[in-house]
Design an enzyme around this catalytic site. Structure first.
Site, short mmCIF file in Angstrom:
data_model
loop_
_atom_site.label_atom_id
_atom_site.label_comp_id
_atom_site.label_asym_id
_atom_site.label_seq_id
_atom_site.Cartn_x
_atom_site.Cartn_y
_atom_site.Cartn_z
N ASP A 69 -1.92 6.36 -9.37
CA ASP A 69 -2.59 5.10 -9.06
C ASP A 69 -4.10 5.24 -9.35
O ASP A 69 -4.46 5.70 -10.43
CB ASP A 69 -2.31 4.73 -7.60
N TYR A 92 -12.08 -1.53 -7.47
CA TYR A 92 -11.48 -2.22 -8.61
C TYR A 92 -12.56 -2.98 -9.39
O TYR A 92 -12.55 -3.01 -10.62
CB TYR A 92 -10.41 -3.19 -8.14
N HIS A 98 6.39 4.72 -6.10
CA HIS A 98 4.95 4.83 -6.32
C HIS A 98 4.29 5.85 -5.40
O HIS A 98 3.32 6.50 -5.77
CB HIS A 98 4.32 3.45 -6.12
#
Length: 369
Positions: A166, A293, A347
């Site tokens: 990730d 982000y 994940h």
């Protein structure tokens, strides 16, 4: 390095429970389930358990089970766990988490990787803006610079291994690209997604199928990343103020239409899922974590030079409930010497299938000379 202990005042826990009990529930369409976002029925049951069944005291002790430290690097406070392997020739291994998890992502595999002849000195930091590190949002490349100094200057390793998924994938990839002289090998569970910038003429049929899957997934499940990359501050007010809103946002990322038992399993169990959410709540880092982000997006939009493909040996493990990227896709970015399709997990594999994940890391890193 200064020793660090998690010690949250009872007043914070009392305030948390009061906020949960005073939640204004919005209501949901009939039969909505998880198809409109996080299920309100499930969330009400979880909120009740959070107040009446979950024990923060128990998991605070678990967080303090292993040595933790704070180090200042380039003026930024970095929190990390540092657990020495008991083997005669333990190899240093840096593990980097992502979003919406935390350094707690790896707690189940710590004893598996620090015992026996093939053991590791584990370094598990909290990314800046996450957990107990300083509340500042940096680019993945800037974090990689800090990690290099943490490993070589603070801890004194001449060379080390690194793994991440990730957000941790981007940091680990940057480490290998910028510092191949000190990074011995790297391991990944994902390697990014096609975003329309690739020339279709250069893509294999398998890569094109992967791109079609990602496009469909992005339109159905990718809203969180678009919000984080454009309006993170607008989102932060509600998530930092309401624990139920925080849980709903984090769980909506893990749902993708899955049943509650699958969602809980993805985070390692209901208590582990709540502990991960608690780390965001008690540190008030949901705002700074989602801002990362935006910092990465702004750097990309601003014309930052893309990282060059690294020659550092790379291992890749693809878990079945992760986006199924082909080996050719990984080879665009890293020097793949090991590629394996795993039998179970998703994940957050280190939480969901810790034995398989730890075995994969040990097998790969000890195969690299």
């Amino acid at each position: 390095m200064k020793p660090f202990t998690v010690n949250i005042p009872q007043a914070v826990i009392t305030d948390l429970k009061n906020r949960i009990q005073n939640t204004r529930w919005p209501g949901a369409p009939d039969g909505a389930g998880w198809q409109w976002g996080t299920s309100e029925q499930y969330l009400k049951e979880l909120a009740h358990y959070w107040v009446n069944g979950y024990s923060w005291e128990k998991y605070e002790k678990q967080l303090n089970q292993y040595p933790q430290y704070i180090a200042e690097i380039d003026g930024i406070q970095i929190h990390f766990q540092y657990i020495k392997g008991n083997g005669t020739n333990a190899r240093p291994l840096l593990l980097t988490h992502g979003w919406p998890d935390s350094y707690y992502r790896f707690h189940k595999i710590i004893p598996m990787l620090t015992e026996g002849d093939q053991s590791f000195d584990l370094v598990i930091p909290s990314i800046p803006g996450f957990g107990f590190s300083e509340k500042t949002a940096l680019t993945s490349v800037a974090v990689a610079d800090l990690w290099k100094k943490l490993m070589t200057e603070t801890l004194g390793y001449q060379k080390f291994n690194a793994a991440g998924g990730d957000v941790g994938m981007g940091i680990t990839k940057a480490l290998a690209s910028k510092y191949p002289a000190v990074v011995s090998a790297v391991h990944f569970t994902d390697l990014g997604y096609p975003m329309g910038q690739e020339d279709p003429a250069t893509m294999t049929d398998e890569e094109k199928q992967f791109a079609l899957f990602v496009q469909q997934w992005w339109y159905s499940e990718g809203a969180y990343a678009m919000v984080h990359s454009t309006k993170p501050q607008s989102l932060a007010y509600g998530l930092n103020d309401s624990p139920v809103a925080l849980a709903a946002w984090i769980l909506s990322f893990g749902s993708a239409g899955a049943s509650p038992d699958v969602i809980e399993a993805a985070f390692g169990g209901k208590d582990e899922m709540l502990t991960n959410i608690m780390i965001y709540w008690i540190t008030q880092t949901i705002g700074s974590s989602v801002r990362m982000y935006k910092t990465d997006a702004v750097a990309q939009w601003g014309g930052a030079q893309p990282l060059s493909k690294t020659g550092v040996p790379a291992g890749v493990a693809v878990f079945p409930r992760e986006a199924q990227f082909p080996k050719e896709w990984a080879e665009r970015f890293v020097n793949v010497v090991h590629y394996k399709k795993m039998e179970a997990g998703g994940h957050f594999a280190a939480l969901e299938v810790p034995e398989a994940f730890a075995g994969e890391l040990r097998s790969f890193f000890y195969s690299v000379k």
